[in-house]
Design a protein around this motif. Structure first.
Motif, PDB file in Angstrom:
ATOM      1  N   ARG A 216      31.434   5.644  61.749  1.00  0.00           N
ATOM      2  CA  ARG A 216      30.910   6.488  60.673  1.00  0.00           C
ATOM      3  C   ARG A 216      29.493   6.101  60.292  1.00  0.00           C
ATOM      4  NH1 ARG A 216      36.324   7.019  60.300  1.00  0.00           N
ATOM      5  NH2 ARG A 216      37.034   9.023  59.447  1.00  0.00           N
ATOM      6  N   LEU A 217      28.779   7.099  59.744  1.00  0.00           N
ATOM      7  CA  LEU A 217      27.451   6.916  59.180  1.00  0.00           C
ATOM      8  C   LEU A 217      27.473   7.447  57.758  1.00  0.00           C
ATOM      9  CD1 LEU A 217      24.342   6.362  59.416  1.00  0.00           C
ATOM     10  CD2 LEU A 217      24.128   8.700  60.301  1.00  0.00           C
ATOM     11  N   LEU A 218      27.011   6.634  56.806  1.00  0.00           N
ATOM     12  CA  LEU A 218      26.881   7.044  55.406  1.00  0.00           C
ATOM     13  C   LEU A 218      25.396   7.092  55.102  1.00  0.00           C
ATOM     14  CD1 LEU A 218      28.719   7.556  52.812  1.00  0.00           C
ATOM     15  CD2 LEU A 218      28.027   5.239  52.130  1.00  0.00           C
ATOM     16  N   ILE A 219      24.902   8.273  54.742  1.00  0.00           N
ATOM     17  CA  ILE A 219      23.464   8.447  54.621  1.00  0.00           C
ATOM     18  C   ILE A 219      23.104   9.107  53.296  1.00  0.00           C
ATOM     19  CG2 ILE A 219      23.512  10.648  55.895  1.00  0.00           C
ATOM     20  CD1 ILE A 219      20.851   9.700  57.206  1.00  0.00           C
ATOM     21  N   GLY A 220      22.118   8.542  52.606  1.00  0.00           N
ATOM     22  CA  GLY A 220      21.667   9.071  51.326  1.00  0.00           C
ATOM     23  C   GLY A 220      20.438   9.949  51.500  1.00  0.00           C
ATOM     24  N   THR A 221      20.455  11.134  50.887  1.00  0.00           N
ATOM     25  CA  THR A 221      19.331  12.066  51.000  1.00  0.00           C
ATOM     26  C   THR A 221      19.002  12.643  49.630  1.00  0.00           C
ATOM     27  OG1 THR A 221      20.942  13.777  51.617  1.00  0.00           O
ATOM     28  CG2 THR A 221      19.681  12.764  53.405  1.00  0.00           C
ATOM     29  N   ASP A 222      17.734  12.561  49.263  1.00  0.00           N
ATOM     30  CA  ASP A 222      17.276  13.213  48.040  1.00  0.00           C
ATOM     31  C   ASP A 222      17.296  14.721  48.279  1.00  0.00           C
ATOM     32  OD1 ASP A 222      16.319  13.544  45.510  1.00  0.00           O
ATOM     33  OD2 ASP A 222      14.321  12.723  45.913  1.00  0.00           O
ATOM     34  N   LEU A 223      17.679  15.491  47.264  1.00  0.00           N
ATOM     35  CA  LEU A 223      17.878  16.929  47.434  1.00  0.00           C
ATOM     36  C   LEU A 223      16.691  17.733  46.905  1.00  0.00           C
ATOM     37  CD1 LEU A 223      21.643  17.153  46.383  1.00  0.00           C
ATOM     38  CD2 LEU A 223      20.680  16.877  48.682  1.00  0.00           C
ATOM     39  N   VAL A 224      16.503  18.903  47.485  1.00  0.00           N
ATOM     40  CA  VAL A 224      15.465  19.829  47.011  1.00  0.00           C
ATOM     41  C   VAL A 224      15.783  20.230  45.576  1.00  0.00           C
ATOM     42  CG1 VAL A 224      14.432  22.113  47.338  1.00  0.00           C
ATOM     43  CG2 VAL A 224      14.995  20.699  49.335  1.00  0.00           C
ATOM     44  N   LYS A 225      14.752  20.209  44.741  1.00  0.00           N
ATOM     45  CA  LYS A 225      14.934  20.557  43.331  1.00  0.00           C
ATOM     46  C   LYS A 225      13.590  21.003  42.760  1.00  0.00           C
ATOM     47  CE  LYS A 225      16.368  16.389  42.749  1.00  0.00           C
ATOM     48  NZ  LYS A 225      15.945  15.828  44.072  1.00  0.00           N
ATOM     49  N   ASP A 226      13.571  21.289  41.493  1.00  0.00           N
ATOM     50  CA  ASP A 226      12.350  21.719  40.812  1.00  0.00           C
ATOM     51  C   ASP A 226      11.250  20.672  41.008  1.00  0.00           C
ATOM     52  OD1 ASP A 226      10.337  22.334  38.974  1.00  0.00           O
ATOM     53  OD2 ASP A 226      11.749  22.955  37.414  1.00  0.00           O
ATOM     54  N   PRO A 227      10.078  21.085  41.517  1.00  0.00           N
ATOM     55  CA  PRO A 227       8.976  20.130  41.662  1.00  0.00           C
ATOM     56  C   PRO A 227       8.614  19.431  40.353  1.00  0.00           C
ATOM     57  CG  PRO A 227       8.463  22.172  42.810  1.00  0.00           C
ATOM     58  CD  PRO A 227       9.732  22.419  42.040  1.00  0.00           C
ATOM     59  N   GLY A 228       8.925  20.056  39.219  1.00  0.00           N
ATOM     60  CA  GLY A 228       8.669  19.427  37.931  1.00  0.00           C
ATOM     61  C   GLY A 228       9.500  18.172  37.710  1.00  0.00           C
ATOM     62  N   VAL A 229      10.569  18.032  38.470  1.00  0.00           N
ATOM     63  CA  VAL A 229      11.379  16.807  38.442  1.00  0.00           C
ATOM     64  C   VAL A 229      10.924  15.849  39.542  1.00  0.00           C
ATOM     65  CG1 VAL A 229      13.721  15.874  38.697  1.00  0.00           C
ATOM     66  CG2 VAL A 229      13.356  18.035  37.472  1.00  0.00           C
ATOM     67  N   VAL A 230      10.616  16.402  40.720  1.00  0.00           N
ATOM     68  CA  VAL A 230      10.279  15.565  41.874  1.00  0.00           C
ATOM     69  C   VAL A 230       8.932  14.861  41.692  1.00  0.00           C
ATOM     70  CG1 VAL A 230       9.827  15.535  44.358  1.00  0.00           C
ATOM     71  CG2 VAL A 230      11.607  17.033  43.436  1.00  0.00           C
ATOM     72  N   VAL A 231       7.902  15.613  41.348  1.00  0.00           N
ATOM     73  CA  VAL A 231       6.547  15.041  41.350  1.00  0.00           C
ATOM     74  C   VAL A 231       6.405  13.858  40.390  1.00  0.00           C
ATOM     75  CG1 VAL A 231       4.105  15.512  40.909  1.00  0.00           C
ATOM     76  CG2 VAL A 231       5.486  17.174  42.190  1.00  0.00           C
ATOM     77  N   PRO A 232       6.906  13.930  39.139  1.00  0.00           N
ATOM     78  CA  PRO A 232       6.764  12.766  38.259  1.00  0.00           C
ATOM     79  C   PRO A 232       7.453  11.503  38.788  1.00  0.00           C
ATOM     80  CG  PRO A 232       7.281  14.722  36.975  1.00  0.00           C
ATOM     81  CD  PRO A 232       7.465  15.093  38.411  1.00  0.00           C
ATOM     82  N   ALA A 233       8.474  11.670  39.633  1.00  0.00           N
ATOM     83  CA  ALA A 233       9.132  10.499  40.214  1.00  0.00           C
ATOM     84  C   ALA A 233       8.183   9.724  41.120  1.00  0.00           C
ATOM     85  CB  ALA A 233      10.376  10.922  40.993  1.00  0.00           C
ATOM     86  N   TYR A 234       7.131  10.394  41.611  1.00  0.00           N
ATOM     87  CA  TYR A 234       6.150   9.767  42.493  1.00  0.00           C
ATOM     88  C   TYR A 234       4.772   9.654  41.837  1.00  0.00           C
ATOM     89  CZ  TYR A 234       9.790  10.446  45.917  1.00  0.00           C
ATOM     90  OH  TYR A 234      10.991  10.398  46.583  1.00  0.00           O
ATOM     91  N   ASP A 235       4.708   9.971  40.556  1.00  0.00           N
ATOM     92  CA  ASP A 235       3.443   9.880  39.825  1.00  0.00           C
ATOM     93  C   ASP A 235       3.760   9.600  38.358  1.00  0.00           C
ATOM     94  OD1 ASP A 235       0.760   9.907  39.294  1.00  0.00           O
ATOM     95  OD2 ASP A 235       0.537  12.086  39.377  1.00  0.00           O
ATOM     96  N   ASP A 236       4.319   8.417  38.103  1.00  0.00           N
ATOM     97  CA  ASP A 236       4.825   8.081  36.774  1.00  0.00           C
ATOM     98  C   ASP A 236       3.701   7.857  35.778  1.00  0.00           C
ATOM     99  OD1 ASP A 236       4.446   4.837  36.507  1.00  0.00           O
ATOM    100  OD2 ASP A 236       4.730   5.492  38.578  1.00  0.00           O
ATOM    101  N   ALA A 237       4.047   8.043  34.531  1.00  0.00           N
ATOM    102  CA  ALA A 237       3.057   7.940  33.448  1.00  0.00           C
ATOM    103  C   ALA A 237       2.489   6.534  33.313  1.00  0.00           C
ATOM    104  CB  ALA A 237       3.699   8.377  32.130  1.00  0.00           C
ATOM    105  N   ALA A 238       3.280   5.517  33.654  1.00  0.00           N
ATOM    106  CA  ALA A 238       2.818   4.134  33.496  1.00  0.00           C
ATOM    107  C   ALA A 238       1.902   3.682  34.627  1.00  0.00           C
ATOM    108  CB  ALA A 238       4.022   3.193  33.401  1.00  0.00           C
ATOM    109  N   GLY A 239       1.811   4.477  35.700  1.00  0.00           N
ATOM    110  CA  GLY A 239       0.921   4.128  36.800  1.00  0.00           C
ATOM    111  C   GLY A 239       1.467   3.103  37.770  1.00  0.00           C
ATOM    112  N   VAL A 240       2.766   2.831  37.715  1.00  0.00           N
ATOM    113  CA  VAL A 240       3.356   1.832  38.620  1.00  0.00           C
ATOM    114  C   VAL A 240       3.306   2.327  40.068  1.00  0.00           C
ATOM    115  CG1 VAL A 240       5.385   0.424  39.141  1.00  0.00           C
ATOM    116  CG2 VAL A 240       4.859   1.035  36.761  1.00  0.00           C
ATOM    117  N   THR A 241       3.620   3.616  40.271  1.00  0.00           N
ATOM    118  CA  THR A 241       3.608   4.158  41.634  1.00  0.00           C
ATOM    119  C   THR A 241       2.191   4.168  42.193  1.00  0.00           C
ATOM    120  OG1 THR A 241       5.466   5.566  40.991  1.00  0.00           O
ATOM    121  CG2 THR A 241       4.414   6.034  43.094  1.00  0.00           C
ATOM    122  N   ALA A 242       1.200   4.422  41.346  1.00  0.00           N
ATOM    123  CA  ALA A 242      -0.188   4.369  41.799  1.00  0.00           C
ATOM    124  C   ALA A 242      -0.539   2.969  42.300  1.00  0.00           C
ATOM    125  CB  ALA A 242      -1.118   4.777  40.659  1.00  0.00           C
ATOM    126  N   GLU A 243      -0.105   1.957  41.583  1.00  0.00           N
ATOM    127  CA  GLU A 243      -0.357   0.577  41.988  1.00  0.00           C
ATOM    128  C   GLU A 243       0.381   0.259  43.287  1.00  0.00           C
ATOM    129  OE1 GLU A 243      -2.380  -3.011  41.412  1.00  0.00           O
ATOM    130  OE2 GLU A 243      -2.595  -1.037  40.507  1.00  0.00           O
TER     131      GLU A 243
END
Length: 321
Positions: A189-216
């Motif tokens: 067996r293979l168990l695989i995790g995949t992020d799902l398509v959703k509103d870009p308003g949810v996706v984009v902040p996950a990769y551009d957080d307000a605190a700037g951690v992802t930028a760093e």
């Protein structure tokens, strides 16, 4: 019981050679790029752990919710004797599976595979201590190249979590899944995790957080290249960019040059125009029917598909045909 000595199939010189090749190819391409695996030195790993705790970053919490609810089902459905984890890191979420398999009984061996000797040594020793009846056999390797080193025999479950498969380009993804199938026997067996398509308003902040951690975190790849290859990037002269590609249904992380500059790396003089972007990561988002089709094309049959209560993240259990 202590962990077994690590099996090392990836030496420091292999990593150095791979980095040099990636930098030479990526920085001389018409559209410059670097692969995301070079984010993860010790500092990069710390930053990513910080990212997983940010309010905007939903994938880790959502995947953990799925595993917390379904770990017992996974143990029962697979009856695995050997649990293999690709890109294991700290194996934190995998402990939910180890707990479930321990309660059920029958699991004999845990095999985490990761590129980092230090991280793997620390995690294998801790897991061997916490699960004293379990054989812990760590493998230092690259999951895109060393799948043929996985242990054979027994009923195996390979776990590939975190949505990491989304960091591969579609052709790379197809090649990885085929290689994964070739490394398994029918019924594994293979168990695989995949992020799902959703509103870009949810996706984009996950990769551009307000605190700037992802930028760093994003700029850290330049610091790695500076340190390892003697380059003279000015990381602070690059702006972090996260863009949603609606056609391909993936997020792209880029670094945008704030001004014209010339960077010396290896024997190259690499010129950046003001506003020119360097792609550092894609993170593909999936639809349930899409991941099922990709698995089927590689020789797997999807058996179960689960999501968290909010439908943000998917976990698929597939059987090797």
């Amino acid at each position: 019981m202590s962990a077994e000595p690590l099996e090392i199939y990836l030496e420091e010189q292999d990593l150095g050679r791979s980095l040099r090749e990636d930098v030479r190819v990526g920085l001389t391409a018409d559209a410059k790029w670097l692969p995301p695996k070079w984010f993860y030195d010790a500092r990069g790993s710390e930053l990513f752990e910080e990212i997983t705790r940010l309010p905007e970053y939903y994938p880790t919490r959502a995947e953990r919710a799925v595993l917390a609810e379904r770990a017992a089902d996974i143990a029962e459905l697979t009856g695995a004797k050997t649990l293999i984890e690709l890109g294991s890191g700290s194996s934190e979420k995998t402990r939910l599976l180890l707990d479930a398999f321990t309660r059920r009984g029958g699991l004999g061996t845990f095999v985490p595979l990761d590129v980092s000797v230090s991280a793997l040594r620390q995690s294998t020793e801790q897991i061997a201590q916490d699960y004293p009846g379990l054989r812990v056999r760590g493998i230092v390797g690259d999951f895109t190249r060393q799948l043929d080193r996985l242990p054979t025999g027994g009923r195996r479950l390979v776990v590939f979590l975190g949505g990491t498969i989304g960091n591969l380009m579609p052709a790379e993804r197809a090649g990885f899944l085929r290689a994964m199938r070739d490394a398994l026997e029918a019924g594994d067996r293979l168990l695989i995790g995949t992020d799902l398509v959703k509103d870009p308003g949810v996706v984009v902040p996950a990769y551009d957080d307000a605190a700037g951690v992802t930028a760093e975190f994003n700029r850290n790849v330049l610091r790695v290249v500076n340190r390892e290859l003697g380059a003279d990037f000015e990381p602070e002269a690059f702006t972090h960019v996260a863009l949603w590609d609606a056609e391909r249904e993936w997020i792209e992380m880029r670094l945008r040059a704030q001004r014209p500059m010339r960077v010396r790396v290896l024997d190259l003089d690499v010129d950046f125009a003001a506003g020119e972007e360097l792609r550092t990561e894609i993170s593909a988002k999936f639809r349930p029917e899409g991941i099922a089709a990709e698995l089927a094309a590689a020789g797997f049959t999807g058996e179960r598909f689960w999501t968290d209560p909010d439908g943000l993240f998917g976990v698929t259990l597939a059987r090797a045909d």
